[in-house]
Design a protein around this motif. Structure first.
Motif, PDB file in Angstrom:
ATOM      1  N   VAL A 131       0.836  -1.206   0.000  1.00  0.00           N
ATOM      2  CA  VAL A 131       0.000   0.000   0.000  1.00  0.00           C
ATOM      3  C   VAL A 131       0.868   1.252   0.000  1.00  0.00           C
ATOM      4  N   ILE A 132       1.915   1.241   0.798  1.00  0.00           N
ATOM      5  CA  ILE A 132       2.805   2.406   0.897  1.00  0.00           C
ATOM      6  C   ILE A 132       3.487   2.685  -0.439  1.00  0.00           C
ATOM      7  N   HIS A 133       3.951   1.626  -1.076  1.00  0.00           N
ATOM      8  CA  HIS A 133       4.718   1.822  -2.317  1.00  0.00           C
ATOM      9  C   HIS A 133       3.833   1.964  -3.540  1.00  0.00           C
ATOM     10  N   CYS A 134       2.548   1.701  -3.397  1.00  0.00           N
ATOM     11  CA  CYS A 134       1.617   1.968  -4.495  1.00  0.00           C
ATOM     12  C   CYS A 134       1.330   3.456  -4.631  1.00  0.00           C
ATOM     13  N   GLN A 135       1.713   4.215  -3.636  1.00  0.00           N
ATOM     14  CA  GLN A 135       1.466   5.652  -3.649  1.00  0.00           C
ATOM     15  C   GLN A 135       2.751   6.379  -4.017  1.00  0.00           C
ATOM     16  N   VAL A 136       2.645   7.277  -4.984  1.00  0.00           N
ATOM     17  CA  VAL A 136       3.811   8.012  -5.469  1.00  0.00           C
ATOM     18  C   VAL A 136       3.925   9.329  -4.731  1.00  0.00           C
ATOM     19  N   ALA A 137       5.047   9.519  -4.048  1.00  0.00           N
ATOM     20  CA  ALA A 137       5.259  10.773  -3.319  1.00  0.00           C
ATOM     21  C   ALA A 137       5.721  11.884  -4.260  1.00  0.00           C
ATOM     22  N   GLN A 192       5.865   2.196  -8.213  1.00  0.00           N
ATOM     23  CA  GLN A 192       4.405   2.155  -8.127  1.00  0.00           C
ATOM     24  C   GLN A 192       3.826   1.039  -8.993  1.00  0.00           C
ATOM     25  N   LEU A 193       4.313   0.903 -10.223  1.00  0.00           N
ATOM     26  CA  LEU A 193       3.817  -0.141 -11.118  1.00  0.00           C
ATOM     27  C   LEU A 193       4.087  -1.524 -10.543  1.00  0.00           C
ATOM     28  N   LEU A 212      -7.178   4.193  -6.046  1.00  0.00           N
ATOM     29  CA  LEU A 212      -8.150   5.101  -6.670  1.00  0.00           C
ATOM     30  C   LEU A 212      -7.511   6.235  -7.483  1.00  0.00           C
ATOM     31  N   PRO A 213      -6.480   6.931  -6.977  1.00  0.00           N
ATOM     32  CA  PRO A 213      -5.895   8.006  -7.797  1.00  0.00           C
ATOM     33  C   PRO A 213      -5.311   7.504  -9.112  1.00  0.00           C
ATOM     34  N   CYS A 214      -4.840   6.253  -9.128  1.00  0.00           N
ATOM     35  CA  CYS A 214      -4.209   5.710 -10.339  1.00  0.00           C
ATOM     36  C   CYS A 214      -5.212   5.499 -11.467  1.00  0.00           C
ATOM     37  N   GLU A 235      -3.963   0.189 -15.609  1.00  0.00           N
ATOM     38  CA  GLU A 235      -4.617  -1.100 -15.824  1.00  0.00           C
ATOM     39  C   GLU A 235      -4.466  -2.005 -14.599  1.00  0.00           C
ATOM     40  N   ALA A 236      -3.279  -2.001 -13.998  1.00  0.00           N
ATOM     41  CA  ALA A 236      -3.077  -2.810 -12.794  1.00  0.00           C
ATOM     42  C   ALA A 236      -3.955  -2.318 -11.654  1.00  0.00           C
ATOM     43  N   ALA A 237      -4.054  -0.997 -11.526  1.00  0.00           N
ATOM     44  CA  ALA A 237      -4.902  -0.427 -10.476  1.00  0.00           C
ATOM     45  C   ALA A 237      -6.367  -0.768 -10.712  1.00  0.00           C
ATOM     46  N   SER A 238      -6.787  -0.733 -11.960  1.00  0.00           N
ATOM     47  CA  SER A 238      -8.171  -1.078 -12.282  1.00  0.00           C
ATOM     48  C   SER A 238      -8.465  -2.533 -11.926  1.00  0.00           C
ATOM     49  N   ALA A 239      -7.510  -3.415 -12.214  1.00  0.00           N
ATOM     50  CA  ALA A 239      -7.687  -4.828 -11.865  1.00  0.00           C
ATOM     51  C   ALA A 239      -7.757  -5.004 -10.351  1.00  0.00           C
TER      52      ALA A 239
END
Length: 762
Positions: A264-270, A281-282, A311-313, A325-329
């Motif tokens: 979760v932490i690394h899915c978010q881009v600072a 992030q990818l 959600l932001p992705c 696409e990964a975020a949508s999945a």
């Protein structure tokens, strides 16, 4: 160094040569030491062996004199070679002084230390594994050494040590992981490369199960993935890819829950300007997608954090297509994990009722995917603070949906003006899904969500508005909203000028609603009327919203909540509206929708004939509010075929102030009369005798209009109707004349026939 000091069993010549500045002389001394130690080994004299090693370590390797330190290092290496397979008995004494020299300021000394340790390890082989942490710690420092010779020597030693670990089955991974976890956060590129290479080696050894300890190093791996060096990033990608393959092969032994927050932490881009963050992030999003699909409901307690990242992705452009696409999945898979069982009360969940039948569909509760079930081996990880690893039944661990956290995340994204369109759509889809799957728990949040959902109706995107209306419609019609156990319907906005009709106030029995409202109204809950009141209030405050989106919103609501419900409730509410100008405008809008929209076809047919008691009641309800707008009232009379009353109303228009707006409304009504909606009305113009007031009402409208296009249109229509009636009368008269002549001819023929007969008789 004091050469007169007793260094026995080392001879004075050996001591002198060890202290010499020339390498060749130190090498000769090392050969003498090797010969001496071999003799002690043959004699099994361990005391003397330890004494030699101690002298070489303390008096030479740890000496203040650089040449003495060099002599001590080569002497310790000679001892190890002489000891051979027995060197394992003395490794601690041999290794520690050499490792101390790794920190020497003299690069030549560091190189000699590396060389000495290489010889020691080469002889000892697997016996050095109990001291692996010491060796690894020392090598990690040399990996970042600025001197190329030292780095080259450390790489040789590193490869040797990797070979030993790979071919051995006695590697102590448990003891090594804490050191690895500490060193993995190094910012030095060479140290990172060293760490990654070791993780890759350990992960590839069949007898070493590094996957069990992945939660302890996963965060560090993602840190390294952001390194500026392309080579290091590539190595890290390979390692992470290998781990992910292994996770897919053996999902039952993976500690998904312990790694969920890390992802979760690394899915978010600072920092979106840093390209390496896109890779992080990818990769994290790809891992998250696999985790959700493999672990299933185990990740539900982390759903709010996952949504915060995902959600932001969803609003990314094509530059980040893969991440999107990964975020949508991820979003789709996570949504599928929410089931009706998550709507059970906390008491039911604690009593282990998760295996019961669903109250909504009556079907056994099953997981979305067979991989959602975790092996029993996962239950023994010993994480007392993660309750969902404790199984609620024999075949599935108990999990708890973090509904409050999810709603908080969704609400925050709706409030954020910078949220992208696709993200807003996804948020609304989530809210709709939660109201469908967990209605009882979701209605606890409705009062806090309701204002923002109403505000979202002003969104620029039609698709966002459509999804928002679906959520509001579900809130207004859900059976869960009909109960008042938690006081959901008690909170009314005292500031509202529009009041809820008496028949619709919460707390009254449904029989009262049936008597005063349309037949379908009882299926709505108290939020339906609250929604209608607030929607009209919003239209009143935002006239542009009414002008630009009002018809669109109302038409969609007619599809979602039935047109009769919408028009009946709005008419009731507008009846008490104090802002008469707004009431007139709103009635005009509703009237236009009623007469023109395909969604209102059934309602128009219901009103056209007024054959049932319900349709008559609906007409009366609409009529009372339609009186806010005279032209709309007349058009309602035309629709319901109350032509006499329409004529009476038009007669009274002479007492009204005829404004430009009024004439424009009459103009629009004339245009509507020419539309397909009023086909039946135009056909009725053929039967003037039975519809005299229709003709009079239309002539009344004609008299109101100035000489305009609408005037010409209606005048021509009425003239054609009059001509048609005149032609019809002439046709009847002609038929009468023809029939009379025909009868006269028959009489004449009959007379001649009688005369002929009389002649024959005579």
């Amino acid at each position: 160094m004091n050469t007169e000091k007793d260094f026995s069993p080392l001879t004075p010549n050996i001591v002198r040569a060890l202290n010499d500045k020339l390498y060749e002389k130190r090498k000769v001394a090392a050969l003498e030491i090797e010969k001496l130690v071999r003799e002690f080994v043959a004699q099994n004299n361990s005391t003397q062996i330890r004494h030699v090693i101690q002298i070489l370590a303390s008096e030479f390797a740890l000496s203040q004199h650089p040449h003495s330190r060099k002599g001590g290092l080569i002497g310790l290496a000679a001892c190890s070679i002489a000891l051979g397979k027995d060197s394992g008995l003395y490794l601690k004494e041999l290794i520690e002084p050499v490792l101390t020299c790794f920190n020497d300021s003299d690069s030549r000394l560091r190189y000699y230390a590396c060389e000495a340790l290489y010889n020691i390890v080469k002889v000892a082989r697997g016996a050095v594994l109990p001291h692996f942490n010491l060796l690894f710690d020392g090598l990690s420092k040399l990996a970042a050494d600025p001197d190329p010779n030292v780095k080259s020597g450390s790489e040789l030693l590193d490869r040797l040590l990797k070979d030993i670990v790979t071919e051995s089955n006695k590697f102590d991974l448990v003891a090594f992981v804490p050191l690895l976890r500490e060193r993995i956060y190094s910012n030095n590129q060479y140290a990172r490369q060293f760490i990654i290479s070791w993780i890759h080696v350990l992960e590839s050894v069949p007898d070493i199960n590094l996957l069990d300890y992945l939660p302890e190093i996963l965060d560090g791996l993602f840190q390294i993935l952001g390194d500026n060096s392309k080579e290091i990033r590539r190595m890290c990608e390979v390692v992470l890819g290998e781990f992910l393959k292994e996770i897919k092969k053996t999902p039952s032994s993976v500690k998904f829950a312990e790694m969920a927050n890390i992802l979760v932490i690394h899915c978010q881009v600072a920092d979106e300007t840093k390209l390496t963050n896109d890779l992080i992030q990818l990769t994290a999003m790809t891992w998250m997608r696999e985790f959700i699909q493999l672990a299933g409901r185990v990740v539900l307690p982390y759903s709010s954090g996952i949504l915060t990242a995902v959600l932001p992705c969803l609003s990314y452009d094509d530059r980040k297509k893969n991440t999107k696409e990964a975020a949508s999945a991820c979003n789709h898979s996570l949504m599928k994990l929410v089931t009706p069982e998550d709507d059970e009360d906390d008491e039911e969940e604690k009593s282990g009722s998760t295996g019961s039948l669903s109250k909504e569909d009556g079907q056994p509760k099953t997981e979305t995917d067979n991989n959602d079930m975790l092996n029993a081996s996962q239950e023994s990880v010993g994480l007392s603070n993660i309750s969902f690893f404790t199984p609620a039944s024999s075949d599935r661990p108990q999990v708890t949906l973090d509904l409050d956290g999810i709603v908080q995340v969704l609400d925050r994204h709706l409030h954020d003006s910078s949220t992208g369109m696709m993200t807003r759509i996804a948020v609304l889809k989530w809210l709709y899904h939660l109201y469908i799957k967990t209605p009882r728990k979701m209605f606890r949040h409705t009062d806090s969500l309701f204002p923002m959902l109403l505000k979202t109706l002003s969104d620029e995107s039609d698709e966002v508005i459509l999804k928002d209306l679906e959520v509001l419609a579900e809130i207004a019609s859900s059976p869960a909203g009909q109960t008042d156990q938690t006081g959901l319907c008690d909170s009314t906005d005292n500031k509202l000028e529009l009041k809820v009709p008496e028949s619709a106030k919460p707390g009254q029995q449904q029989s009262t609603k049936v008597a005063d409202s349309s037949p379908s109204t009882p299926s709505m809950n108290c939020y339906f009327y609250k929604f209608m009141i607030n929607l009209l209030k919003r239209f009143s405050l935002e006239r542009k919203l009414l002008e630009n989106r009002g018809a669109f919103i109302i038409r969609q609501l007619c599809l979602l909540l039935h047109a009769e419900n919408i028009f009946h409730s709005m008419a009731d509410i507008l009846l008490k509206e104090e802002d008469l100008k707004f009431a007139s405008t709103m009635v005009q809008t509703l009237n236009t929708i009623l007469l023109t929209s395909a969604e209102l076809f059934q309602l128009r047919n219901q009103l056209k004939d007024l054959r049932t008691q319900e349709s008559c009641a609906l007409f009366c309800c609409l009529y009372r509010s339609w009186c806010h707008n005279p032209v709309a009232t007349v058009s309602l009379c035309f629709l319901t075929q109350n032509y006499k009353h329409a004529y009476d109303l038009i007669q009274k228009f002479g007492d009204l102030e005829v404004t430009v707006d009024f004439l424009m409304e009459v103009d629009k009504l004339v245009q509507l009369i020419e539309s397909p909606i009023f086909t039946y009305l135009r056909l009725q113009l053929l039967d003037v005798e039975n519809n005299p007031y229709l003709i009079k009402a239309l002539y009344g409208l004609l008299m109101l209009l100035p000489q305009s296009q609408a005037f010409q249109l209606l005048s021509q229509r009425l003239r054609r109707a009059s001509h048609t009636q005149m032609d019809y009368n002439e046709l009847l008269q002609h038929f009468d004349r023809v029939q009379s002549k025909h009868l006269e001819v028959r009489h004449q023929r009959s007379g001649r026939a009688s005369e002929h007969s009389d002649r024959k008789l005579m």
